[in-house]
Design an enzyme around this catalytic site. Sequence first.
Site, PDB file in Angstrom:
ATOM      1  N   PHE A  90       0.103   7.183  15.712  1.00 11.68           N
ATOM      2  CA  PHE A  90      -0.814   6.548  14.753  1.00 11.68           C
ATOM      3  C   PHE A  90      -1.705   5.540  15.464  1.00 11.68           C
ATOM      4  O   PHE A  90      -2.900   5.476  15.260  1.00 11.68           O
ATOM      5  CB  PHE A  90       0.042   5.722  13.803  1.00 11.68           C
ATOM      6  CG  PHE A  90       0.165   6.224  12.407  1.00 11.68           C
ATOM      7  CD1 PHE A  90       0.213   7.565  12.124  1.00 11.68           C
ATOM      8  CD2 PHE A  90       0.261   5.309  11.365  1.00 11.68           C
ATOM      9  CE1 PHE A  90       0.361   7.996  10.817  1.00 11.68           C
ATOM     10  CE2 PHE A  90       0.414   5.727  10.069  1.00 11.68           C
ATOM     11  CZ  PHE A  90       0.472   7.070   9.790  1.00 11.68           C
TER      12      PHE A  90
ATOM     13  N   GLU B  58       0.845  -1.199   0.000  1.00 14.01           N
ATOM     14  CA  GLU B  58       0.000   0.000   0.000  1.00 14.01           C
ATOM     15  C   GLU B  58       0.881   1.250   0.000  1.00 14.01           C
ATOM     16  O   GLU B  58       1.849   1.331   0.750  1.00 14.01           O
ATOM     17  CB  GLU B  58      -0.897  -0.027   1.241  1.00 14.01           C
ATOM     18  CG  GLU B  58      -1.818   1.179   1.321  1.00 14.01           C
ATOM     19  CD  GLU B  58      -2.817   1.055   2.462  1.00 14.01           C
ATOM     20  OE1 GLU B  58      -3.485   0.013   2.588  1.00 14.01           O
ATOM     21  OE2 GLU B  58      -2.900   2.021   3.243  1.00 14.01           O
TER      22      GLU B  58
ATOM     23  N   HIS C 188      -0.682  -7.861   3.449  1.00 18.07           N
ATOM     24  CA  HIS C 188      -0.781  -6.540   2.807  1.00 18.07           C
ATOM     25  C   HIS C 188       0.096  -5.576   3.610  1.00 18.07           C
ATOM     26  O   HIS C 188      -0.173  -5.327   4.787  1.00 18.07           O
ATOM     27  CB  HIS C 188      -2.243  -6.084   2.825  1.00 18.07           C
ATOM     28  CG  HIS C 188      -2.488  -4.740   2.217  1.00 18.07           C
ATOM     29  ND1 HIS C 188      -2.568  -4.532   0.854  1.00 18.07           N
ATOM     30  CD2 HIS C 188      -2.689  -3.515   2.774  1.00 18.07           C
ATOM     31  CE1 HIS C 188      -2.806  -3.248   0.608  1.00 18.07           C
ATOM     32  NE2 HIS C 188      -2.882  -2.603   1.757  1.00 18.07           N
TER      33      HIS C 188
HETATM   34  P1  FAD Z   1     -17.254   1.367   8.004  1.00 23.98           P
HETATM   35  O1  FAD Z   1     -17.202  -0.048   7.550  1.00 23.98           O
HETATM   36  O2  FAD Z   1     -18.369   2.196   7.484  1.00 23.98           O
HETATM   37  O3  FAD Z   1     -17.254   1.343   9.601  1.00 23.98           O
HETATM   38  C1  FAD Z   1     -17.001   2.541  10.322  1.00 23.98           C
HETATM   39  C2  FAD Z   1     -17.676   2.455  11.688  1.00 23.98           C
HETATM   40  O4  FAD Z   1     -19.094   2.493  11.518  1.00 23.98           O
HETATM   41  C3  FAD Z   1     -17.391   1.166  12.467  1.00 23.98           C
HETATM   42  O5  FAD Z   1     -17.325   1.490  13.815  1.00 23.98           O
HETATM   43  C4  FAD Z   1     -18.583   0.290  12.156  1.00 23.98           C
HETATM   44  O6  FAD Z   1     -18.830  -0.638  13.199  1.00 23.98           O
HETATM   45  C5  FAD Z   1     -19.697   1.334  12.059  1.00 23.98           C
HETATM   46  N1  FAD Z   1     -20.770   0.936  11.144  1.00 23.98           N
HETATM   47  C6  FAD Z   1     -20.647   0.335   9.950  1.00 23.98           C
HETATM   48  N2  FAD Z   1     -21.861   0.128   9.385  1.00 23.98           N
HETATM   49  C7  FAD Z   1     -22.773   0.635  10.261  1.00 23.98           C
HETATM   50  C8  FAD Z   1     -24.194   0.733  10.261  1.00 23.98           C
HETATM   51  N3  FAD Z   1     -24.925   0.272   9.248  1.00 23.98           N
HETATM   52  N4  FAD Z   1     -24.788   1.330  11.322  1.00 23.98           N
HETATM   53  C9  FAD Z   1     -24.065   1.834  12.361  1.00 23.98           C
HETATM   54  N5  FAD Z   1     -22.707   1.753  12.409  1.00 23.98           N
HETATM   55  C10 FAD Z   1     -22.083   1.165  11.376  1.00 23.98           C
HETATM   56  N6  FAD Z   1      -8.993   5.936   5.356  1.00 23.98           N
HETATM   57  C11 FAD Z   1      -8.941   6.866   4.368  1.00 23.98           C
HETATM   58  O7  FAD Z   1      -9.417   7.978   4.559  1.00 23.98           O
HETATM   59  N7  FAD Z   1      -8.344   6.607   3.176  1.00 23.98           N
HETATM   60  C12 FAD Z   1      -7.831   5.387   2.876  1.00 23.98           C
HETATM   61  O8  FAD Z   1      -7.327   5.182   1.782  1.00 23.98           O
HETATM   62  C13 FAD Z   1      -7.905   4.375   3.885  1.00 23.98           C
HETATM   63  N8  FAD Z   1      -7.435   3.115   3.642  1.00 23.98           N
HETATM   64  C14 FAD Z   1      -7.608   2.145   4.583  1.00 23.98           C
HETATM   65  C15 FAD Z   1      -7.206   0.831   4.278  1.00 23.98           C
HETATM   66  C16 FAD Z   1      -7.376  -0.191   5.216  1.00 23.98           C
HETATM   67  C17 FAD Z   1      -6.963  -1.586   4.847  1.00 23.98           C
HETATM   68  C18 FAD Z   1      -7.910   0.110   6.495  1.00 23.98           C
HETATM   69  C19 FAD Z   1      -8.052  -0.976   7.528  1.00 23.98           C
HETATM   70  C20 FAD Z   1      -8.296   1.399   6.802  1.00 23.98           C
HETATM   71  C21 FAD Z   1      -8.172   2.431   5.861  1.00 23.98           C
HETATM   72  N9  FAD Z   1      -8.591   3.731   6.102  1.00 23.98           N
HETATM   73  C22 FAD Z   1      -8.507   4.693   5.128  1.00 23.98           C
HETATM   74  C23 FAD Z   1      -9.150   4.085   7.417  1.00 23.98           C
HETATM   75  C24 FAD Z   1     -10.670   3.964   7.439  1.00 23.98           C
HETATM   76  O9  FAD Z   1     -11.242   4.851   6.516  1.00 23.98           O
HETATM   77  C25 FAD Z   1     -11.141   4.289   8.853  1.00 23.98           C
HETATM   78  O10 FAD Z   1     -10.782   3.237   9.709  1.00 23.98           O
HETATM   79  C26 FAD Z   1     -12.607   4.642   8.982  1.00 23.98           C
HETATM   80  O11 FAD Z   1     -12.822   5.131  10.331  1.00 23.98           O
HETATM   81  C27 FAD Z   1     -13.562   3.481   8.805  1.00 23.98           C
HETATM   82  O12 FAD Z   1     -13.666   3.103   7.518  1.00 23.98           O
HETATM   83  P2  FAD Z   1     -14.452   1.744   7.148  1.00 23.98           P
HETATM   84  O13 FAD Z   1     -14.456   1.640   5.674  1.00 23.98           O
HETATM   85  O14 FAD Z   1     -13.963   0.608   7.925  1.00 23.98           O
HETATM   86  O15 FAD Z   1     -15.931   2.168   7.657  1.00 23.98           O
END
Ligand code: FAD
Length: 274
Positions: free
Chosen positions: A206, A7, A256
């Site tokens: 971080f 990444e 990864h």
């Molecule tokens: P979600 O899956 O939407 O979850 C976020 C939160 O909401 C969780 O607490 C979950 O339990 C809760 N939730 C989910 N669905 C619901 C629902 N229906 N109702 C109520 N609550 C719900 N960030 C960036 O900005 N750019 C990047 O490029 C980036 N790359 C990443 C790559 C990886 C592999 C990882 C692990 C993280 C990355 N992040 C990135 C960080 C990520 O965006 C954050 O961790 C963010 O806070 C959550 O994103 P998510 O897609 O997991 O969100």
Amino acid sequence: MTPISFEFYPPKNDDQRAQLARTAKRLKRYRPEYVSCTFGAGGSTLSYTGETIRALSREHRFDAAPHLSCVGGTRAEIAALLQDYRDAGCHRIVALRGDLPSGMGHPGDFRHATDLVAFIRAEHGDHFHIEVACYPEVHPQAEDAIIDLRHFKAKVDAGADGAITQYFYNADAYFRFVEDARAAGVEVPIVPGIMPISNFSQLRRFSEGCGAEIPRWLRKRMAAHGDDVDSIRALGADFVAELCRRLIEGGAPALHFYTLNLSRPTTSVLERLG
Ligand code: FAD
């Protein structure tokens, strides 16, 4: 051999571009299955991510996957980005919610990554292989581990093909998480995200933000090395290589690496793994 992926983040100036080019060249010999490039939620790296993806695939001949964070975006903006990536030849996407930068008011049209995954499937069918994020040590905003797992499953049910974990330094957290996910009916590959250790104080900051726990013994041993950067790097590489070894032996389907656009911390781990 265990597949690996790397990444990167999108460089924003010529020095950073040159650094990424050097890193990409050095990492190429490890033949990653694909590489990915992060995306600043709220669009802060909008054009840079696309530019970086094109450079990684055209100049370095990688299978390059953009990250796409939906928070702050409208349906029209996200649809346009997806079409751009498709036109650029991308077949894989890492679909995320992202975190809205403080001060940015508009949450956009998507609330959770699940909505984005469903949107990608509705707009593009099976064109994209979709990876999502998951959290062996629980997402910091989640009420508890069970609810977080339920949300992860919903994301997979919406159409994700695989998941990459937040980084962690406790292999048991990963194994337990995979076990729980399987029991909940999640069948897609769950790939550990590996954060090599180079700058320990930066890593501590971080980790506080994203909820990754650094074992006390490791913190104490790192502290004992003071400013001796070489010793800290060697200890970090030994430790992360051992973590990777355990994960592979325990059945991790791939690894990864979060490279932070540096080659040395990642190659130090890969060299130790042979
Ligand atoms: P979600 O899956 O939407 O979850 C976020 C939160 O909401 C969780 O607490 C979950 O339990 C809760 N939730 C989910 N669905 C619901 C629902 N229906 N109702 C109520 N609550 C719900 N960030 C960036 O900005 N750019 C990047 O490029 C980036 N790359 C990443 C790559 C990886 C592999 C990882 C692990 C993280 C990355 N992040 C990135 C960080 C990520 O965006 C954050 O961790 C963010 O806070 C959550 O994103 P998510 O897609 O997991 O969100």
